[in-house]
Write a protein that holds these residues in place. Structure first.
Motif, mmCIF file in Angstrom:
data_model
loop_
_atom_site.group_PDB
_atom_site.id
_atom_site.type_symbol
_atom_site.label_atom_id
_atom_site.label_comp_id
_atom_site.label_asym_id
_atom_site.label_seq_id
_atom_site.Cartn_x
_atom_site.Cartn_y
_atom_site.Cartn_z
ATOM 1 N N MET A 65 0.838 -1.181 0.000
ATOM 2 C CA MET A 65 0.000 0.000 0.000
ATOM 3 C C MET A 65 0.886 1.249 0.000
ATOM 4 N N ALA A 66 0.535 2.195 -0.809
ATOM 5 C CA ALA A 66 1.308 3.434 -0.921
ATOM 6 C C ALA A 66 0.758 4.491 0.041
ATOM 7 N N ASN A 67 1.644 5.316 0.529
ATOM 8 C CA ASN A 67 1.254 6.451 1.359
ATOM 9 C C ASN A 67 1.390 7.726 0.543
ATOM 10 N N HIS A 68 0.374 8.577 0.621
ATOM 11 C CA HIS A 68 0.364 9.829 -0.124
ATOM 12 C C HIS A 68 0.522 10.993 0.847
ATOM 13 N N TYR A 69 1.256 12.009 0.389
ATOM 14 C CA TYR A 69 1.544 13.154 1.244
ATOM 15 C C TYR A 69 1.325 14.449 0.472
ATOM 16 N N ARG A 70 0.804 15.438 1.158
ATOM 17 C CA ARG A 70 0.715 16.793 0.605
ATOM 18 C C ARG A 70 1.631 17.661 1.451
ATOM 19 N N GLN A 71 2.590 18.292 0.811
ATOM 20 C CA GLN A 71 3.565 19.088 1.533
ATOM 21 C C GLN A 71 3.542 20.530 1.028
ATOM 22 N N PHE A 72 3.617 21.462 1.967
ATOM 23 C CA PHE A 72 3.671 22.878 1.619
ATOM 24 C C PHE A 72 4.297 23.661 2.756
ATOM 25 N N ALA A 73 4.748 24.831 2.442
ATOM 26 C CA ALA A 73 5.275 25.756 3.449
ATOM 27 C C ALA A 73 5.033 27.168 2.925
ATOM 28 N N VAL A 74 4.405 27.988 3.751
ATOM 29 C CA VAL A 74 4.090 29.371 3.398
ATOM 30 C C VAL A 74 4.544 30.255 4.553
ATOM 31 N N ALA A 75 5.177 31.361 4.239
ATOM 32 C CA ALA A 75 5.535 32.348 5.260
ATOM 33 C C ALA A 75 5.026 33.705 4.793
ATOM 34 N N VAL A 76 4.263 34.374 5.652
ATOM 35 C CA VAL A 76 3.733 35.697 5.308
ATOM 36 C C VAL A 76 4.102 36.691 6.398
ATOM 37 N N ARG A 77 4.476 37.875 5.970
ATOM 38 C CA ARG A 77 4.796 38.950 6.911
ATOM 39 C C ARG A 77 3.488 39.481 7.473
ATOM 40 N N LEU A 78 3.447 39.637 8.794
ATOM 41 C CA LEU A 78 2.252 40.151 9.461
ATOM 42 C C LEU A 78 2.296 41.676 9.494
ATOM 43 N N ARG A 79 1.111 42.284 9.406
ATOM 44 C CA ARG A 79 0.981 43.741 9.420
ATOM 45 C C ARG A 79 0.267 44.159 10.699
ATOM 46 N N GLY A 80 0.734 45.193 11.313
ATOM 47 C CA GLY A 80 0.074 45.723 12.503
ATOM 48 C C GLY A 80 0.672 45.177 13.779
ATOM 49 N N LYS A 81 0.603 45.982 14.821
ATOM 50 C CA LYS A 81 1.214 45.630 16.100
ATOM 51 C C LYS A 81 0.497 44.484 16.804
ATOM 52 N N LEU A 82 -0.791 44.353 16.594
ATOM 53 C CA LEU A 82 -1.559 43.339 17.313
ATOM 54 C C LEU A 82 -1.699 42.021 16.552
ATOM 55 N N ALA A 83 -1.226 41.973 15.323
ATOM 56 C CA ALA A 83 -1.463 40.813 14.469
ATOM 57 C C ALA A 83 -0.966 39.521 15.101
ATOM 58 N N ALA A 84 0.284 39.480 15.532
ATOM 59 C CA ALA A 84 0.855 38.228 16.048
ATOM 60 C C ALA A 84 0.094 37.720 17.267
ATOM 61 N N ALA A 85 -0.226 38.604 18.194
ATOM 62 C CA ALA A 85 -0.935 38.194 19.414
ATOM 63 C C ALA A 85 -2.346 37.713 19.081
ATOM 64 N N TRP A 86 -3.049 38.438 18.229
ATOM 65 C CA TRP A 86 -4.414 38.067 17.874
ATOM 66 C C TRP A 86 -4.446 36.724 17.148
ATOM 67 N N ILE A 87 -3.543 36.546 16.187
ATOM 68 C CA ILE A 87 -3.498 35.302 15.405
ATOM 69 C C ILE A 87 -3.134 34.124 16.309
ATOM 70 N N THR A 88 -2.174 34.300 17.194
ATOM 71 C CA THR A 88 -1.781 33.232 18.119
ATOM 72 C C THR A 88 -2.971 32.809 18.973
ATOM 73 N N GLU A 89 -3.669 33.757 19.545
ATOM 74 C CA GLU A 89 -4.828 33.428 20.384
ATOM 75 C C GLU A 89 -5.921 32.742 19.578
ATOM 76 N N MET A 90 -6.204 33.262 18.396
ATOM 77 C CA MET A 90 -7.254 32.691 17.557
ATOM 78 C C MET A 90 -6.929 31.260 17.154
ATOM 79 N N LEU A 91 -5.689 31.008 16.727
ATOM 80 C CA LEU A 91 -5.331 29.662 16.296
ATOM 81 C C LEU A 91 -5.273 28.689 17.481
#
Length: 146
Positions: free
Chosen positions: A1-27
Motif C-alpha cells: 500500500m502506498a502512502n500519499h503526502y501533501r507538503q507545503f510551506a508558506v511564510a507571510v509577513r504580518l501587518r500591525g502591532k496586534l497581528a501576532a498576538a491576535w493570530i496566536t490566540e485565535m489559532l
C-alpha cells in the motif's frame, strides 16, 4: 500500500502591532475546539474548524506548513483570506504544494499553487494545466494536418 503526502510551506509577513498576538490566540482557540470535538468523536464538526496544518509565528512572520502527512491547502487558503480581509496580511499570497507518494509510480506525483486575494483564490493544479496544454498541442497538430 502506498502512502500519499501533501507538503507545503508558506511564510507571510504580518501587518500591525496586534497581528501576532491576535493570530496566536485565535489559532490556539481553534486548536482547542478542534481537539475537544475529536475527543468527542465529532469528526465532521472538527474538520469544519479547518486547523489541519502546523503554524508558528517567528520574527513578525506567520509560517504555515503541512502537518506531516495531510495538510489541507484549502484550510490554509481560508485562514489567509480571513487574515487579508482584516488587514493582518497583505495580498496576494502564493501557496505552493507538492503531492508525493511513498511508491515511485507514474501519476502519483503532482502539485499546484494557489494565489490568495481578499476576494478570491486562483487555483493552479498541475494535472489540469498539463491536460490543457496537451489538448492545445493536439488541436494545433490536427489543424496543421500532421
Amino acid at each position: 500500500m502506498a502512502n500519499h503526502y501533501r507538503q507545503f510551506a508558506v511564510a507571510v509577513r504580518l501587518r500591525g502591532k496586534l497581528a501576532a498576538a491576535w493570530i496566536t490566540e485565535m489559532l490556539r482557540d481553534r486548536q482547542k475546539a478542534w481537539q475537544q470535538l475529536v475527543d468527542a468523536e465529532q469528526h465532521d464538526a472538527a474538520d469544519a474548524i479547518g486547523i489541519d496544518f502546523d503554524w508558528m509565528i517567528d520574527d513578525g512572520q506567520l509560517h504555515l506548513t503541512d502537518n506531516g502527512e495531510h495538510g489541507n491547502v484549502e484550510h490554509v487558503d481560508q485562514l489567509l483570506r480571513e487574515l487579508i480581509r482584516i488587514g493582518y496580511v497583505q495580498e496576494p499570497v502564493a501557496i505552493h504544494w507538492a503531492d508525493t507518494c511513498s511508491r515511485h509510480r507514474p501519476g502519483e506525483f503532482t502539485g499546484g499553487a494557489a494565489l490568495v486575494t481578499k476576494r478570491r483564490t486562483y487555483w493552479f493544479v498541475l494535472p489540469e494545466l498539463v491536460e490543457k496544454k496537451v489538448a492545445a498541442l493536439e488541436r494545433r497538430r490536427r489543424a496543421s494536418g500532421s
